[in-house]
Design a protein around this motif. Structure first.
Motif, short mmCIF file in Angstrom:
data_model
loop_
_atom_site.label_atom_id
_atom_site.label_comp_id
_atom_site.label_asym_id
_atom_site.label_seq_id
_atom_site.Cartn_x
_atom_site.Cartn_y
_atom_site.Cartn_z
N MET A 1 8.69 2.88 -5.33
CA MET A 1 9.12 1.41 -5.35
C MET A 1 7.83 0.54 -5.22
N ILE A 2 6.73 0.86 -4.52
CA ILE A 2 5.85 0.12 -4.34
C ILE A 2 5.03 -0.11 -5.73
N GLN A 3 4.93 0.97 -6.43
CA GLN A 3 4.50 0.73 -7.74
C GLN A 3 5.25 -0.01 -8.68
N ARG A 4 6.58 -0.04 -8.55
CA ARG A 4 7.38 -0.85 -9.47
C ARG A 4 7.37 -2.30 -8.96
N LEU A 5 7.29 -2.50 -7.65
CA LEU A 5 7.31 -3.77 -7.21
C LEU A 5 5.90 -4.59 -7.75
N GLN A 6 4.60 -3.78 -7.73
CA GLN A 6 3.42 -4.26 -8.13
C GLN A 6 3.46 -4.50 -9.62
N LYS A 7 4.22 -3.57 -10.45
CA LYS A 7 4.34 -4.12 -11.87
C LYS A 7 5.28 -5.25 -12.02
N ALA B 1 0.79 -1.11 0.03
CA ALA B 1 -0.11 -0.04 0.13
C ALA B 1 0.85 1.14 0.07
N GLN B 2 0.49 2.43 -0.75
CA GLN B 2 1.17 3.35 -0.75
C GLN B 2 0.99 4.31 0.52
N PHE C 1 9.44 9.56 0.98
CA PHE C 1 7.93 8.92 0.75
C PHE C 1 7.77 8.69 -0.73
N HIS C 2 7.97 9.67 -1.67
CA HIS C 2 7.72 9.40 -3.06
C HIS C 2 8.54 8.43 -3.56
N ARG C 3 9.79 8.34 -3.18
CA ARG C 3 10.63 7.17 -3.47
C ARG C 3 10.10 5.59 -3.23
N TYR C 4 9.47 5.61 -2.01
CA TYR C 4 8.86 4.63 -1.39
C TYR C 4 7.56 4.17 -2.25
#
Length: 595
Positions: A366-372, A345-346, A360-363
């Motif tokens: 990272m979450i978006q890239r992990l999901q992808k 979750a972002q 926080f933006h980088r986190y």
């Protein structure tokens, strides 16, 4: 996520670091400032005491010089010496003795009136054992009198020099008096008498009153430690001050002036001394340091106020850091813990624009890239399952074909069709190596044999126009590689390099060890590739663009290389009519014992 101990937590360490960076220097500076203030105040007080001791010595020297000069004039007065001679020559109890004594007493009274610093003058006659005074009612004292006896005893016990200053008892039994003692000889050099000039207390108290600093005590003694005068002290004047532990260092030093600290019963004292060379007297002062430092209360209060302000500043800074640093980081740690549990979750980005918000933006990125990435891996797993099913099916077909070919080979050999039997045997050997009991990886020597079998089968098609050479390196059997990486490149070389050009064809295949890397190359002398086609082809092969026609097999090999060995490219060098060279490098993988 592992729980962090409280003493390792940033919410504890940041205030601790701030305290170390700010509070500790403040405390050290406060301690240094107080110590410096203490030393400065003691040094200033020491200088002031020295000035007063020196001034007192000058005043006392002046008084002593006046009394000494006056006593010398008296001792040299012919009339006074004549009266002394008459008194000494007269018989005890005679009228002549009484008359001489009355004249002496009157002369002594007259002399006292001439010098305002004198309280009284006595004459002591050791030979006649009498003391002539100017005191009313006590004009003459015999040595049987207790006061005269004290003077006589001190004469023999204390008076070591012809002319001395000493603290003598008063005739009334009160406090002692500072007295100047001088021997006097008559005209006929009869037995000496002693002239005792007693000073008024006001004569020396005025000089010493300036020394009563900070409720301290002052002593004047000779170099032997015998006390002559004391002011503000409870020490008995009959004591030897040189034996007092407070002043032992003062008597041990040969310096004219000095100061030092002394501690007794938990109290610190500032001891100062001055040696008056002219008079041979030692001036001593003892002042409690607490009284000297009592004036530093303002500096101490200021330092404590600065310390309090520093503590408040640290508290305020810690609160600000907690709000804008610690709390956002704690929230980010909570999201990281959720991520470890599988919840991607972002996190809400803080409103402030600083490094924390950037974190926080980088986190979130990272979450978006992990999901992808997870989605891609899921698709790849589905494709892999489909590929495994297709591979199992192809294995079943290959086994059926391999067994069928063995049957045909046996029948051809029985019928004495040697060429057909050899062709079937070569094809059967090729399938036997490629099946490899279902393994994806084969030893490099078997891969070379696989390519050899494939090229032998192609020679059945092209005849002697196809010539090939396989370059090996020692110990190839100790290393393995994916079995489907090499044949498609050789097949492309034949299909695209030779089929459209019937002539003599040559293929050189190289397996070469370069350190811990395997260098594989296929070089032919086919029709080559034009520069206009080579660039797009390389981009398609290495994953930059859609797959078209001849690039399909090489694109498939490139993806297998990236999955198995990490990102890397397939290289092609070619010129039209001069042939083509295709090569790549992969890490050498050592063969497992069971392979």
């Amino acid at each position: 996520m592992k729980q962090i101990s409280w003493y390792r937590s940033i919410r504890f360490r940041i205030p601790a670091v701030i305290a170390l960076v700010l509070l500790v220097p403040i405390v050290v500076f406060w301690h240094y400032s107080m110590e410096l203030t203490r030393k400065n105040m003691l040094s200033q007080t020491s200088n002031l005491i020295y000035t007063n001791l020196y001034g007192a010595s000058l005043l006392m020297d002046d008084v002593m010089e006046q009394v000494s000069d006056f006593s010398r004039e008296i001792s040299q007065d012919p009339g006074f010496l004549s009266l002394i001679s008459q008194y000494q020559q007269a018989d005890a109890g005679s009228d002549q003795r009484q008359k001489a004594r009355s004249q002496l007493s009157l002369a002594l009274s007259q002399y006292v009136g001439q010098l305002r610093t004198l309280d009284s003058i006595y004459l002591m006659f050791p030979e006649t054992e009498t003391v002539v005074t100017m005191l009313p009612g006590q004009k003459e004292l015999s040595f049987s009198h207790h006061y005269a006896q004290q003077l006589y005893q001190m004469y023999y016990d204390v008076f070591e020099s012809p002319i001395v200053w000493h603290l003598l008892p008063s005739a009334g039994g009160g406090s002692r008096m500072l007295s100047h003692i001088r021997p006097v000889s008559g005209p006929a050099q009869q037995e000496k008498c002693i002239l005792i000039c007693n000073l008024k207390d006001s004569a020396w108290q005025t000089a010493l009153s300036a020394l009563e600093l900070y409720s301290g005590s002052v002593w004047i003694s000779n170099y032997a430690g015998q006390v002559l005068l004391s002011y503000g002290s409870t020490l008995s004047t009959s004591q030897n001050i040189g034996q007092d532990s407070r002043f032992s260092q003062a008597f041990a030093q040969n310096r004219q002036y000095g100061t030092y600290s002394y501690q007794e019963d938990g109290t610190d004292y500032l001891i100062s001394y001055y040696n008056a060379v002219e008079s041979g007297w030692k001036y001593l002062s003892c002042v409690p340091e607490d009284i000297v430092l009592s004036g530093s209360g303002g500096a101490r209060a200021f330092s404590l106020l600065a310390l309090l302000c520093g503590a408040l500043g640290i508290s305020l800074g810690s609160l600000i850091l907690y709000r804008y640093v610690v709390r956002p980081i704690s929230a980010l740690m909570s999201h990281l813990s959720d991520m470890e549990q599988g919840t991607l979750a972002q996190a809400p980005v803080p409103v402030q624009r600083d490094e924390i918000s950037l974190l926080f933006h980088r986190y979130n990125q990272m979450i978006q890239r992990l999901q992808k990435l997870i989605d891609e891996i899921y698709v790849q797993q589905l494709l892999r399952k489909q590929a495994e099913l297709s591979f199992l099916q192809s294995q079943m077909d290959e086994h059926f074909l391999y067994n069928t070919l063995n049957t045909i080979y046996s029948q051809a050999s029985h019928e004495h069709a040697d060429t057909s039997a050899w062709m079937i045997l070569t094809l059967s050997r090729y399938f036997r190596i490629s099946l490899s009991q279902g393994s994806d990886k084969l030893p490099l020597d078997q891969l070379a044999d696989l390519l050899r079998s494939y090229l032998q089968l192609q020679q059945m098609r092209f005849g002697r126009s196809l010539v090939f050479q396989i370059q090996r390196f020692p110990e190839m059997e100790q290393f393995v590689a994916l079995k489907y990486l090499f044949q498609p490149i050789v097949e492309n070389s034949i299909v695209h390099g030779f089929e459209k050009r019937p002539a003599q064809h040559r293929i050189e295949i190289t397996f070469q060890k370069e350190g811990d890397m395997l260098f594989f190359q296929v070089a032919d002398d086919g029709i080559g590739i034009s520069p206009q086609d080579l660039g797009p082809l390389l981009r398609q092969i290495n994953g930059e663009g859609p797959i078209q026609g001849r690039s399909f097999a090489l694109r498939n090999i490139h993806e297998q290389l990236c999955i198995a060995y990490g990102p890397r490219d397939i290289h092609i060098e070619s010129r039209p009519g001069a042939g083509t060279r295709v090569f790549f490098r992969i890490p050498l993988e050592r063969r497992e014992p069971h392979v």
